[in-house]
Write a protein that holds these residues in place. Structure first.
Motif, PDB file in Angstrom:
ATOM      1  N   ARG A 138      11.014   3.076   4.885  1.00 37.14           N
ATOM      2  CA  ARG A 138      10.382   4.177   4.154  1.00 37.14           C
ATOM      3  C   ARG A 138      10.273   5.432   5.004  1.00 37.14           C
ATOM      4  O   ARG A 138       9.975   6.503   4.480  1.00 37.14           O
ATOM      5  N   GLY A 139      10.511   5.296   6.316  1.00 40.33           N
ATOM      6  CA  GLY A 139      10.403   6.454   7.187  1.00 40.33           C
ATOM      7  C   GLY A 139       8.991   6.637   7.685  1.00 40.33           C
ATOM      8  O   GLY A 139       8.200   7.345   7.073  1.00 40.33           O
ATOM      9  N   LEU A 140       8.665   5.967   8.787  1.00 36.72           N
ATOM     10  CA  LEU A 140       7.308   5.997   9.312  1.00 36.72           C
ATOM     11  C   LEU A 140       7.149   7.074  10.372  1.00 36.72           C
ATOM     12  O   LEU A 140       8.087   7.355  11.119  1.00 36.72           O
ATOM     13  N   PRO A 141       5.941   7.660  10.486  1.00 36.89           N
ATOM     14  CA  PRO A 141       5.659   8.496  11.663  1.00 36.89           C
ATOM     15  C   PRO A 141       5.830   7.670  12.931  1.00 36.89           C
ATOM     16  O   PRO A 141       5.558   6.467  12.954  1.00 36.89           O
ATOM     17  N   ALA A 142       6.277   8.323  14.009  1.00 34.02           N
ATOM     18  CA  ALA A 142       6.612   7.597  15.234  1.00 34.02           C
ATOM     19  C   ALA A 142       5.435   6.789  15.758  1.00 34.02           C
ATOM     20  O   ALA A 142       5.597   5.645  16.205  1.00 34.02           O
TER      21      ALA A 142
ATOM     22  N   LEU B  67       0.846  -1.189   0.000  1.00 34.45           N
ATOM     23  CA  LEU B  67       0.000   0.000   0.000  1.00 34.45           C
ATOM     24  C   LEU B  67       0.884   1.242   0.000  1.00 34.45           C
ATOM     25  O   LEU B  67       1.916   1.283   0.663  1.00 34.45           O
ATOM     26  N   ALA B  68       0.445   2.270  -0.735  1.00 35.73           N
ATOM     27  CA  ALA B  68       1.256   3.487  -0.821  1.00 35.73           C
ATOM     28  C   ALA B  68       1.205   4.280   0.478  1.00 35.73           C
ATOM     29  O   ALA B  68       2.209   4.849   0.905  1.00 35.73           O
ATOM     30  N   GLU B  69       0.048   4.345   1.128  1.00 36.82           N
ATOM     31  CA  GLU B  69      -0.102   5.151   2.330  1.00 36.82           C
ATOM     32  C   GLU B  69       0.513   4.437   3.524  1.00 36.82           C
ATOM     33  O   GLU B  69       0.127   3.303   3.843  1.00 36.82           O
ATOM     34  N   PRO B  70       1.458   5.051   4.241  1.00 38.67           N
ATOM     35  CA  PRO B  70       2.140   4.370   5.347  1.00 38.67           C
ATOM     36  C   PRO B  70       1.196   3.928   6.458  1.00 38.67           C
ATOM     37  O   PRO B  70       1.340   2.825   6.986  1.00 38.67           O
ATOM     38  N   VAL B  71       0.242   4.787   6.843  1.00 34.88           N
ATOM     39  CA  VAL B  71      -0.668   4.411   7.930  1.00 34.88           C
ATOM     40  C   VAL B  71      -1.464   3.178   7.537  1.00 34.88           C
ATOM     41  O   VAL B  71      -1.642   2.244   8.331  1.00 34.88           O
TER      42      VAL B  71
ATOM     43  N   GLY C 134       7.531  -4.708   9.127  1.00 36.75           N
ATOM     44  CA  GLY C 134       8.059  -3.589   9.899  1.00 36.75           C
ATOM     45  C   GLY C 134       9.370  -3.078   9.356  1.00 36.75           C
ATOM     46  O   GLY C 134       9.581  -1.858   9.250  1.00 36.75           O
ATOM     47  N   ALA C 135      10.262  -3.993   8.989  1.00 33.76           N
ATOM     48  CA  ALA C 135      11.544  -3.561   8.425  1.00 33.76           C
ATOM     49  C   ALA C 135      11.350  -2.809   7.122  1.00 33.76           C
ATOM     50  O   ALA C 135      11.991  -1.778   6.871  1.00 33.76           O
ATOM     51  N   ARG C 136      10.443  -3.318   6.273  1.00 32.09           N
ATOM     52  CA  ARG C 136      10.196  -2.655   4.990  1.00 32.09           C
ATOM     53  C   ARG C 136       9.577  -1.278   5.192  1.00 32.09           C
ATOM     54  O   ARG C 136       9.957  -0.304   4.546  1.00 32.09           O
ATOM     55  N   LEU C 137       8.628  -1.197   6.114  1.00 31.41           N
ATOM     56  CA  LEU C 137       7.939   0.070   6.323  1.00 31.41           C
ATOM     57  C   LEU C 137       8.826   1.084   7.034  1.00 31.41           C
ATOM     58  O   LEU C 137       8.803   2.279   6.708  1.00 31.41           O
TER      59      LEU C 137
ATOM     60  N   LEU D 110       3.240  -0.935  15.226  1.00 34.89           N
ATOM     61  CA  LEU D 110       3.894  -2.192  14.877  1.00 34.89           C
ATOM     62  C   LEU D 110       4.487  -2.860  16.113  1.00 34.89           C
ATOM     63  O   LEU D 110       4.425  -4.089  16.269  1.00 34.89           O
ATOM     64  N   THR D 111       5.053  -2.046  16.997  1.00 35.68           N
ATOM     65  CA  THR D 111       5.653  -2.591  18.218  1.00 35.68           C
ATOM     66  C   THR D 111       4.589  -3.217  19.112  1.00 35.68           C
ATOM     67  O   THR D 111       4.786  -4.305  19.665  1.00 35.68           O
TER      68      THR D 111
END
Length: 892
Positions: free
Chosen positions: A669-673, A629-633, A663-666, A679-680
Motif C-alpha cells: 500500500r506504500g508505507l511511510p518509511a 484498518l484503513a489508517e496505515p500507522v 508487512g507484505a500487504r501493508l 515492522l522491521t
C-alpha cells in the motif's frame, strides 16, 4: 394459564343468555356480540400489560388504543381469561352503524347476558335514535347501588361516531358513583372528554407503543409456532414489522410453510400475500378514495410533511388527512415535536407495491417531485434518497456536492446508507459532481487507485465549478491522503481546504462543522503519518476544539483515536487509554461502527494492555479491531501488537509468519518509511524469541540505522548474539537526549543493565535497572521487563530493596529465589549464549549427547564443549544439576 381454547364467555362468568329481545330498530339482539373472543392456540403472555389492565379498572376509565392487528382485543380477552378481572365483568363488541338506541339496547343486554343484575332495572330504550335521559339516569343509579363495581369492556367503541352515545356514556360513568369501570378498545380516540380524566389522573392508557412486540415477545410467538430461528432473525423480523403483532403472527404462519424460516426472514417483503391482503383490506380500503390516493402517493417518502403530501397529491388536504389518519391509528403516527408524520414501514411497502400495480410508472415521478420539494426545504439527505428512487443520479450527486456532504459517503454514520443509495449510479455521467461522488464511493471501498483516478477526473472539470465543489474535492483529498498514509498529499490537501473554506459562503460552512473538524484532524494525522509525534499531538489537540457540535461525531471519534495512537507511540499510556476510551464512547453515542472509526480505540487499548502485561485483555481488544484498518500507522501497530502477543503465547514461528504477511500487504500500500521500520523492529524481536540473533541482525540491516528505535533493536540483537561491546557502542551512538518514546528509553537502560550483569558488573546492572524502573514506573511498562529475560529477576533477587520499591512489576519478577537455591548455588557467573541455551533445552528433555548433536546438526565434541561451559556458568557438576539450577533461575 387458562386453556387457550376456552372462550371469554366461560372465562368471564355465565355465558350470554339466549334472548329473543330486539333492538329499537326491530332487529334481533345478537348474543354473539356479548361473547369474549376465543383465544388462539398460540398466545404470548404479556404480564406487564395484564397488570396494567388490572390496575386500570381500579379507576373509572381504561383506554387501549392501537392500529388494526395491534392485539387490543386479544389482550383484553387474555386478561379476562387469566382470572384477574373483577367478578362483575361484561363484554360488548360494538358494530359500525349502531344507532344510539341500538347501542344502549345492546349494552343493557350485555350486562344481563353476563349475569349482572342491577337493583332497579333501567328499562329499555325505545327510540332507535337515542335513549332518554331518564333511562340513563336509572342505569347510572342502578350501577351506583350495585354490590360491586361493574367492569364493561367495549370493543371497537370508535366504530360509533355518535356524539350522543359518547355524551350518554360519559353521563352514566360520571353519575354511577364508581359503580361503572369502562375499558374501551379502539383504533382512534373516543369522543369522551379524555382530557378531564387525564387531568384528574383517572385514566389508564395503553397505546400502540406499549402494544408493540419486543424481540422477546416475537421469539415466544415463533416458538409457539414451532419455529426456532436465530436471535438475529428475530431482531430483523421485529424491526421489519415494527413490532406489529398481526404482522409477526402472519409471518409465523408463512414461515411454517417455508422450507427455510431463516431465509424467509432474510428475503421477507411486505407485499407477501398474507400481510398485504390484511393491510389493504383492514387499513387502506377502509379509507375514502381521496385518502387512499394520498396514502399511495406519500408512501414513496419515509417521513411525510403535510406540505409534501400536498405537493405529491396536487391537493390541499394533506394536513387534515394526515392528522385524521394518525388519530385513527391508520399506521400513520406523528413524529414527536414536529409537523412530520411517520408511516409504518410494512404499510409503506405494501402501499408502494399497490401503487406500482394500480398506477404503473407513477412511482418514479413521485420520487422526482419529492426530491425537489425536499431539496428546497434544505433536507438534502432525504432529497438524495428520493432522487435515487427516481433514477435522477445527477441531481442526487449535485445535492451531495452542493451541500458539502460528499465526504459523508466516506466517513460518519451516513456513509453506509448513502453508499447503498448510490450503489446503482451508472458510470460515465458528465460533470464534476458525479465524478466526486464516484471518487468518494471508491475511497469508502478502500479502492485507492480508483479513488485517485476519479478524483483526477473531477479536478479536470472543477475549473468552472463553485467553491463548494472544490472544497468537497479537497476534503476527499484529505481523507484519501490519510487512507494512503501519504503525509505530503494530506498536507497539500489540508492547505487547499483551508483556503477554500474561506471562499465558501459562511452560512453554508456553518451548517457543516464537520468540514473544519475533518480538515484539522487531517492536519494532525498528516504529522502522525510523517512520524512527527510531538507535532501530531499538538495538531490533534487543537483539532479537538473544533469537535463537539452536532455533525462532528465522525471526525471527533477519528481525532481522539489518532491522538490515542500518538500517545501510545510516545509511551504515554494513561493519556492514550483515556483518549481511546473517549473515542469509543463517542462512537457508541453516535452509533458509529466500533470496527470502523472506533477500531483505533480498541487497538490502542490493546497496546496499553500489552505494555501493562495484561495479555488476556490485549487479545480481547485486538479481536475487536477491524481488519484491515484503513489508517496505515494503525494497521502497522496492529501487526506489531499481534506479533508481541503471539510471541508471548509461545508461538514465535506463527508470529513471524503473520508479521511477514501483514508487512507484505501493508508495504504494497506504500508505507511511510518510519512505519516500515516499525515492522522491521518487530520482526527482529520475533527472531530473538526464536533464539536467532543472526536473523534479527540481518533483517535490521534493511532498516534506517539512524532511527533511534532501529539502533536500540540492533543493540538488543548484538547483545543476544554475545557481542556486548558492539551493543554498547550502538547505544553510545544514540542522540544525547536518547529516543523519544518512554518505552525505548526504558529499553536502552535495560540493555545497559543486561550488558553490565553479563560482564559481572553487578553494581552497574543494579544502577541501570533502577533507572529503567524509574522511567517505566509512571506508565507501569511491565511487559518490557518480562521480555528482557530472566536476568531481571536475578538482579531484583539480589537487591530486595529495589524490588520492594517497584511492587507494580509482575509478581513472577519479584519472586525471590528459593532458600535452598540461595544457600547452595552461586549466582550465574556469566549469561548463557543462545547456542548454550539450546543445548540446555535439549538436555532438559533427557536427550543423550549424541541425540543433542543430531538435533542441532553439530558434532558430539561441540555439544560436550557447550555442556562444560554451561556447568561452569551455572555452578553445576553434572547435567541434572545444571537443568535444575536453570529452572530455578527461569532459564527454562
Amino acid at each position: 394459564m387458562q386453556n387457550p381454547a376456552r372462550t371469554g364467555s366461560s372465562a368471564a362468568g355465565p355465558g350470554p343468555a339466549r334472548t329473543a329481545a330486539r333492538a329499537p330498530s326491530g332487529d334481533p339482539i345478537l348474543a354473539a356480540r356479548f361473547a369474549v373472543p376465543t383465544l388462539p392456540g398460540s398466545l404470548v403472555r404479556r404480564p406487564g400489560l395484564l397488570a396494567r389492565l388490572t390496575a386500570g379498572v381500579q379507576g373509572p376509565l381504561t383506554f387501549v388504543n392501537g392500529p388494526a392487528g395491534a392485539g387490543k382485543t386479544l389482550l383484553a380477552a387474555h386478561w379476562l381469561a387469566e382470572g384477574e378481572r373483577p367478578p362483575a365483568t361484561a363484554w360488548l363488541t360494538v358494530e359500525p352503524g349502531d344507532a344510539p338506541g341500538t347501542f344502549w339496547a345492546y349494552l343493557l343486554a350485555a350486562l344481563h347476558g353476563h349475569g349482572i343484575r342491577l337493583p332497579d332495572g333501567p328499562g329499555t330504550p325505545v327510540p332507535a335514535d337515542g335513549a332518554d335521559r331518564l333511562l340513563l339516569a336509572r342505569l347510572a343509579e342502578g350501577l351506583a347501588q350495585a354490590p360491586e363495581p361493574v367492569v364493561l369492556v367495549l370493543d371497537q367503541f370508535d366504530a360509533i361516531p355518535s356524539r350522543a352515545v359518547a355524551d350518554g356514556l360519559a353521563f352514566v360513568l360520571r353519575h354511577s358513583a364508581g359503580g361503572l369501570r369502562l375499558v374501551l378498545l379502539g383504533r382512534s380516540e373516543p369522543l369522551l372528554p379524555l382530557h378531564r380524566y387525564r387531568a384528574a389522573g383517572e385514566i389508564t392508557e395503553i397505546r400502540n407503543a406499549d402494544l408493540r412486540f419486543s424481540p422477546s415477545d416475537a421469539r415466544a410467538l415463533l416458538r409457539d409456532h414451532g419455529l426456532a430461528v436465530s436471535a438475529a432473525a428475530v431482531r430483523t423480523l421485529t424491526g421489519r414489522t415494527d413490532g406489529w403483532a398481526a404482522g409477526i403472527r402472519l409471518c409465523a404462519l408463512a414461515m411454517q410453510r417455508a422450507g427455510d424460516p431463516e431465509a424467509f426472514v432474510r428475503e421477507f417483503a411486505a407485499d407477501r400475500a398474507a400481510v398485504a391482503d390484511y393491510l389493504l383490506a383492514e387499513v387502506l380500503e377502509a379509507q375514502p378514495p381521496a385518502t387512499q390516493d394520498l396514502l399511495l402517493r406519500v408512501s414513496v417518502a419515509g417521513l411525510v410533511h403535510p406540505d409534501l403530501a400536498d405537493a405529491l397529491t396536487g391537493r390541499r388536504d394533506g394536513e387534515w388527512t394526515l392528522a385524521r389518519l394518525a388519530r385513527c391509528n391508520a399506521f400513520v403516527e406523528p413524529v414527536d415535536g414536529s409537523a412530520w408524520y411517520r408511516m409504518h414501514p410494512l404499510f409503506a411497502e405494501v402501499l408502494r407495491a399497490h401503487l406500482r400495480h394500480r398506477h404503473p410508472g407513477l412511482e418514479p415521478r413521485l420520487h422526482h417531485r419529492a426530491a425537489r420539494w425536499l431539496a428546497a426545504e434544505g433536507r438534502f439527505t432525504e432529497a438524495v434518497a428520493q432522487a435515487a428512487g427516481a433514477g435522477d443520479w445527477r441531481f442526487a450527486a449535485e445535492q451531495l456536492v452542493a451541500n458539502l456532504a460528499v465526504g459523508r459517503l466516506v466517513t460518519g454514520p451516513d456513509a453506509e446508507p448513502l453508499g447503498r443509495l448510490l450503489a446503482a449510479m451508472p458510470a460515465g455521467l458528465d460533470g464534476p459532481a458525479p465524478a466526486l461522488v464516484e471518487a468518494a464511493r471508491r475511497l469508502a471501498a478502500h479502492d485507492l487507485d480508483g479513488f485517485a483516478a476519479h478524483l483526477r477526473h473531477a479536478d479536470e472539470q472543477l475549473a468552472t465549478a463553485g467553491p463548494a465543489a472544490r472544497l468537497g474535492a479537497a476534503v476527499l483529498a484529505v481523507l484519501g491522503g490519510r487512507a494512503a498514509g501519504d503525509p505530503q498529499a494530506t498536507a497539500r490537501a489540508v492547505a487547499d481546504a483551508d483556503r477554500l473554506m474561506r471562499e465558501v459562503p459562511p452560512p453554508l460552512l456553518e451548517r457543516h462543522p464537520e468540514i473544519p473538524a475533518t480538515v484539522l484532524t487531517g492536519h494532525g494525522t498528516a504529522e502522525l503519518d510523517a512520524g512527527h509525534l510531538a507535532a501530531a499531538a499538538a495538531r490533534l489537540t487543537a483539532a479537538l476544539e473544533a469537535c463537539g457540535p452536532a455533525g462532528t461525531q465522525a471526525p471527533h471519534c477519528e481525532c481522539l483515536g489518532a491522538l490515542a495512537l500518538v500517545e501510545l507511540l510516545r509511551g504515554r499510556l494513561r493519556q492514550a487509554g483515556a483518549h481511546a476510551r473517549d473515542s469509543l464512547a463517542v462512537a457508541e453515542r453516535s452509533l458509529l461502527s466500533p470496527r470502523g472509526l472506533a477500531g483505533v480505540g480498541h487497538l490502542v487499548l490493546a497496546g496499553v494492555a500489552t505494555e501493562h502485561d495484561d495479555l488476556a485483555t490485549a487479545r480481547s481488544r485486538l479481536d475487536l479491531v477491524a481488519d484491515p484498518l484503513a489508517e496505515p500507522v494503525a494497521a502497522v501497530q496492529a501487526a506489531v501488537i499481534g506479533a508481541r502477543l503471539a510471541t508471548a503465547a509461545g508461538d514465535p514461528d506463527g508470529a513471524l509468519v503473520a508479521l511477514r504477511a501483514a508487512g507484505a500487504r501493508l508495504r504494497a500500500r506504500g508505507l511511510p518509511a518510519w512505519t516500515a521500520d516499525e515492522l522491521t523492529v518487530a520482526e527482529s524481536a520475533v527472531h530473538l524469541a526464536r533464539r536467532d540473533p543472526a536473523a534479527a541482525l540481518a533483517v535490521l540491516d534493511t532498516a534506517d540505522r539512524d532511527r533511534p528505535a532501529v539502533a536500540v533493536a540492533r543493540a538488543r540483537s548484538l547483545l543476544a548474539a554475545g557481542r556486548p561491546d558492539a551493543a554498547l557502542a550502538a547505544l553510545a551512538e544514540l542522540p544525547p537526549d536518547g529516543p523519544d518514546g518512554a518505552a525505548d528509553q526504558v529499553q536502552v537502560c535495560l540493555l545497559r543493565a543486561q550488558a553490565a550483569e553479563r560482564a559481572g558488573d553487578l553494581d552497574g546492572a543494579r544502577r541501570q535497572l533502577g533507572r529503567a524502573l524509574a522511567l517505566a514506573r509512571p506508565e507501569e511498562l511491565r511487559r518490557r521487563f518480562v521480555e528482557a529475560g530472566p536476568w531481571v529477576g536475578r538482579v531484583l533477587g539480589r537487591h530486595p530493596q529495589l524490588a520492594r520499591e517497584h511492587g507494580w512489576l509482575p509478581a513472577r519478577l519479584l519472586r525471590p529465589p528459593s532458600a535452598a537455591a540461595a544457600g547452595s548455588a552461586p549466582a550465574v557467573v556469566e549469561a548463557l549464549s543462545a547456542r548454550e541455551l539450546e543445548v540446555l533445552g535439549q538436555a532438559a528433555q533427557l536427550l543423550s549427547t549424541e541425540e543433542i548433536a543430531a538435533e542441532l546438526y553439530v558434532s558430539v565434541n561441540t555439544v560436550k564443549t557447550h555442556l562444560k561451559s554451561i556447568y561452569r556458568k551455572l555452578g553445576a557438576a553434572r547435567r541434572s544439576e545444571a537443568v535444575h539450577r536453570a529452572r530455578e533461575l527461569g532459564l527454562l
